[in-house]
Design an enzyme around this catalytic site. Structure first.
Site, mmCIF file in Angstrom:
data_model
loop_
_atom_site.group_PDB
_atom_site.id
_atom_site.type_symbol
_atom_site.label_atom_id
_atom_site.label_comp_id
_atom_site.label_asym_id
_atom_site.label_seq_id
_atom_site.Cartn_x
_atom_site.Cartn_y
_atom_site.Cartn_z
ATOM 1 N N ILE A 168 -80.670 -47.738 -1.330
ATOM 2 C CA ILE A 168 -81.909 -48.490 -1.463
ATOM 3 C C ILE A 168 -82.865 -47.773 -2.405
ATOM 4 C CG2 ILE A 168 -83.830 -49.546 -0.241
ATOM 5 C CD1 ILE A 168 -80.963 -50.626 0.489
ATOM 6 N N LYS A 169 -83.280 -48.495 -3.446
ATOM 7 C CA LYS A 169 -84.230 -47.941 -4.414
ATOM 8 C C LYS A 169 -85.634 -47.992 -3.815
ATOM 9 C CE LYS A 169 -83.549 -48.841 -8.825
ATOM 10 N NZ LYS A 169 -83.300 -49.596 -10.081
ATOM 11 N N ILE A 170 -86.256 -46.844 -3.780
ATOM 12 C CA ILE A 170 -87.580 -46.683 -3.185
ATOM 13 C C ILE A 170 -88.508 -46.089 -4.250
ATOM 14 C CG2 ILE A 170 -88.898 -45.504 -1.382
ATOM 15 C CD1 ILE A 170 -86.864 -47.209 -0.043
#
Length: 181
Positions: A55-57
């Protein structure tokens, strides 16, 4: 968006690529989410479809809080929109799967990508396991420079990769070889 999440998860399964080590896929969640709890909820929903999903945060306070909690729960993260060595330290300390310094915008504005070398040095010095993805690479020179600096991965558009395979001296040499054949 969720249709893409589901379709890619199905393709990963069909092609026998399941597993983080085989084929990690970074997915960006809604960038309008600005509270850790909301980021976590969205991340859990996306991650539930495939063990390959990272997941890109965004590298902001609430994003880092979310990344820490997600990593503790076994959901891998990619801290993105990193523009300085100081921003890259916390993802390394948290043990995120990836950190993504963005190069294209910095170099377009006149800054250099030299800070990637500093990130690599910091990660080596402190033995951080986080992999460095240099994002938004714009040309073949950058691909070589960041590989030499020690980045683990670079991302670029297909056209950038295709152009990086070419060099005028290769074409010149090939012409000489062909003419002599």
């Amino acid at each position: 968006f969720m249709t893409c999440v589901k379709d890619i998860a199905a393709w990963i399964k069909e092609t026998n690529l399941e597993g983080m080590d085989k084929f990690p896929v970074s997915f960006e969640i809604n960038p309008h989410l600005d509270k850790a709890e909301d980021i976590i909820a969205a991340a859990k929903e996306v991650a539930s479809y495939s063990p390959n999903y990272v997941i890109k945060i965004p590298c902001v306070k609430e994003g880092l809080i979310a990344a820490k909690k997600l990593e503790e729960q076994g959901i891998r993260t990619n801290v993105t929109l990193v523009f300085s060595p100081s921003q890259a330290i916390m993802p390394g300390k948290l043990g995120t799967k990836f950190v993504s310094p963005f190069i294209g915008w910095k170099e377009e504005s006149g800054d250099s990508g030299d800070y990637v070398k500093q990130i690599v040095e910091i990660y080596r010095k402190y033995n951080f396991k986080t992999e460095i993805i240099v994002a938004a690479v714009r040309n073949g020179r950058q691909i070589g420079d960041f590989a030499a600096a020690g980045a683990d991965i670079v991302t670029a558009g297909l056209e950038v990769y295709e152009k990086s395979f070419e060099h005028p001296f290769t074409a010149h040499g090939l012409k000489i070889f062909r003419d002599a054949w």
